[in-house]
Design an enzyme around this catalytic site. Structure first.
Site, mmCIF file in Angstrom:
data_model
loop_
_atom_site.group_PDB
_atom_site.id
_atom_site.type_symbol
_atom_site.label_atom_id
_atom_site.label_comp_id
_atom_site.label_asym_id
_atom_site.label_seq_id
_atom_site.Cartn_x
_atom_site.Cartn_y
_atom_site.Cartn_z
ATOM 1 N N GLY A 79 -18.020 23.864 -43.521
ATOM 2 C CA GLY A 79 -19.151 23.238 -43.175
ATOM 3 C C GLY A 79 -20.497 23.921 -43.357
ATOM 4 O O GLY A 79 -21.265 23.519 -44.027
ATOM 5 N N GLN A 188 -18.752 15.606 -38.944
ATOM 6 C CA GLN A 188 -17.851 14.890 -37.995
ATOM 7 C C GLN A 188 -17.524 13.432 -38.238
ATOM 8 O O GLN A 188 -16.896 12.741 -37.491
ATOM 9 C CB GLN A 188 -19.078 14.798 -36.826
ATOM 10 C CG GLN A 188 -19.292 16.263 -35.932
ATOM 11 C CD GLN A 188 -18.184 16.901 -35.204
ATOM 12 O OE1 GLN A 188 -17.256 16.268 -35.167
ATOM 13 N NE2 GLN A 188 -18.279 18.027 -34.848
ATOM 14 N N GLY A 209 -13.076 21.109 -43.219
ATOM 15 C CA GLY A 209 -11.686 20.715 -43.189
ATOM 16 C C GLY A 209 -11.311 20.769 -41.822
ATOM 17 O O GLY A 209 -10.472 20.170 -41.515
ATOM 18 N N HIS A 210 -11.795 21.698 -40.958
ATOM 19 C CA HIS A 210 -11.061 22.037 -39.611
ATOM 20 C C HIS A 210 -11.515 20.740 -38.598
ATOM 21 O O HIS A 210 -11.080 20.674 -37.401
ATOM 22 C CB HIS A 210 -11.351 23.147 -39.052
ATOM 23 C CG HIS A 210 -12.694 23.334 -38.459
ATOM 24 N ND1 HIS A 210 -13.084 23.479 -37.231
ATOM 25 C CD2 HIS A 210 -13.981 23.563 -39.303
ATOM 26 C CE1 HIS A 210 -14.229 23.490 -36.942
ATOM 27 N NE2 HIS A 210 -14.898 23.846 -38.229
ATOM 28 N N THR A 246 -12.566 33.406 -56.898
ATOM 29 C CA THR A 246 -11.215 33.015 -57.142
ATOM 30 C C THR A 246 -10.951 31.792 -56.008
ATOM 31 O O THR A 246 -10.883 32.146 -54.738
ATOM 32 C CB THR A 246 -9.866 33.964 -57.123
ATOM 33 O OG1 THR A 246 -10.375 34.873 -58.070
ATOM 34 C CG2 THR A 246 -8.634 33.468 -57.375
ATOM 35 N N CYS A 332 -20.987 25.465 -31.091
ATOM 36 C CA CYS A 332 -21.932 26.567 -31.566
ATOM 37 C C CYS A 332 -22.713 26.876 -30.387
ATOM 38 O O CYS A 332 -23.646 27.809 -30.406
ATOM 39 C CB CYS A 332 -22.585 25.703 -32.843
ATOM 40 S SG CYS A 332 -21.800 25.363 -33.759
#
Length: 393
Positions: A79, A188, A209-210, A246, A332
């Site tokens: 993110g 979110q 993704g998480h 990559t 955070c």
């Protein structure tokens, strides 16, 4: 549906807005790309072609989730990486159109820090919009802040602490009417509610993704066709030159599988919201006059409950309930001795902000989890007294 091993026998996990467990089906999909399918997607031989096909399939899956074209998806490191690429990339690539940026006060730190860096290092002017008591940006405030010099507006889709969902389409239309680009951080919301870039009207949209049952360290950025961005990483020209390096094939495959599962899981949203509402109802019922909802009562993520329980502090309440894995706010900001900046920006008095807890449910949450949570929190609330608040100063 198989439950991740990490959830079995442990505390009730109610911190899904901080991170989600990795879905076992996601693990199964990506593991071969850590072992047998090791090719570089840029190589022309069979090993590389197999990796390239996997990356392409994942790109299509993420695009399907967001209702866009595969070529509009850029894979990122998460993110924060996506927010930085979107905001810095758009601002620097289009500074001939203007040097004014607009965001709002409860944004993710990645957004606020990026616009601040553009101000410090490149001379951009920044306007930070306020929010109301529910955490909503008023479209009128954005309209008043827009100028002919505004190049980009960045407003998050939903807040991770309160779950408040912003009126993104209306805000994006206002930005476009003045010739400005529009970015939204949808970390979110993707997988929790429908996220269509066409319906939202966004030029740029960030996914992490998480937050949707994939591993940490992978995300995606939607970039409207033809929109130029200054890269944040230079080199081999991967990701259409926007983010060289990559490709992390295994994690990209994981994100693709998570996107497919998220699309299916949207059908289960009413049940998840039902559990959230049950949790709120029982806490309110058993702690009469002591619970206050923080965030919008209806324009809210279906899994998110942020409540203040008077006579306690959120930190002391959670410390007294180790059988519950919740939080006092964004990961955070967790661990600080200050009230949540998000709740403070909404105008909540310090004592109410200090007493807030965020409980966010997920794919494997059950009514039994709600029962255990309510029993633990109500018992602890009778033991954690107002002296704790006074100690906070």
């Amino acid at each position: 549906m198989t439950v991740p091993n990490g959830l079995i026998g442990g505390p009730v996990y109610l911190d899904h807005n901080a991170t989600t467990p990795v879905d076992p089906r996601v693990v199964e999909a990506c593991l071969p790309y850590l072992t047998e399918h090791f090719g570089n997607p840029s190589s022309s031989h069979a090993y590389g072609q197999h990796a390239r096909a996997a990356v392409d399939a994942a790109r299509t899956a993420v695009a399907d989730l967001l209702s866009c074209a595969p070529g509009e998806i850029v894979f990122t490191g998460g993110g924060c990486d996506g927010d930085t690429l979107a905001i810095r990339g758009a601002a620097l690539a289009h500074r001939d159109r203007g040097t004014h940026l607009i965001t709002q006060v409860t944004e993710h730190p990645a957004v606020l820090a990026t616009v601040d860096a553009l101000h410090r290092l490149h001379g951009f002017r920044v306007t930070v919009l306020p929010v109301d008591q529910h955490g909503l940006v008023h479209p009128g405030d954005l309209e008043a802040a827009l100028t002919d010099d505004t190049v980009l507006v960045s407003i998050m889709h939903a807040n991770g602490e309160t779950g408040t969902i912003q009126p993104i389409r209306e805000l994006a239309d206002l930005a476009h009417a003045r010739g400005a680009l529009f970015h939204t951080d949808a970390a979110q919301t993707a997988g929790k509610i429908p996220v269509s870039v066409r319906e939202l009207g966004a030029d740029l949209l960030t996914v992490a993704g998480h937050k949707m049952y994939a591993p940490k360290g992978i995300g995606a950025l939607y970039v409207h066709t033809g929109l130029e961005l200054e890269p944040t990483t230079y080199g081999g020209g991967q990701e259409a030159g926007r983010r060289s390096g990559t490709e992390n094939v295994a994690l990209i495959v994981a994100l693709g599988q998570a996107a497919r599962l998220a699309d299916q899981a949207l059908q289960e949203t009413p049940a998840l919201q039902g559990l959230r509402d049950l949790l709120q109802h029982r806490l309110t019922e058993l702690l009469p006059g002591r619970t206050q909802l923080n965030g919008h009562p209806t324009r809210r993520l279906p899994n998110t409950l942020n409540v203040s329980i008077s006579g306690t502090t959120g930190r002391d309440l959670l410390a007294a309930t180790p059988e519950i894995a919740g939080s006092t706010g964004s990961a955070c900001h967790e661990g600080t001795d200050h009230p949540s900046p998000v709740l403070s920006a909404m105008g909540l008095p310090p004592e109410r902000a200090y007493s807030a807890v965020r409980l966010t449910l997920g794919r494997w949450s059950t009514e039994s989890d709600v029962d255990r949570t309510v029993a633990a929190l109500t018992a602890a609330a009778s033991q954690v007294g107002p002296a704790a608040i006074a100690a906070q100063g």
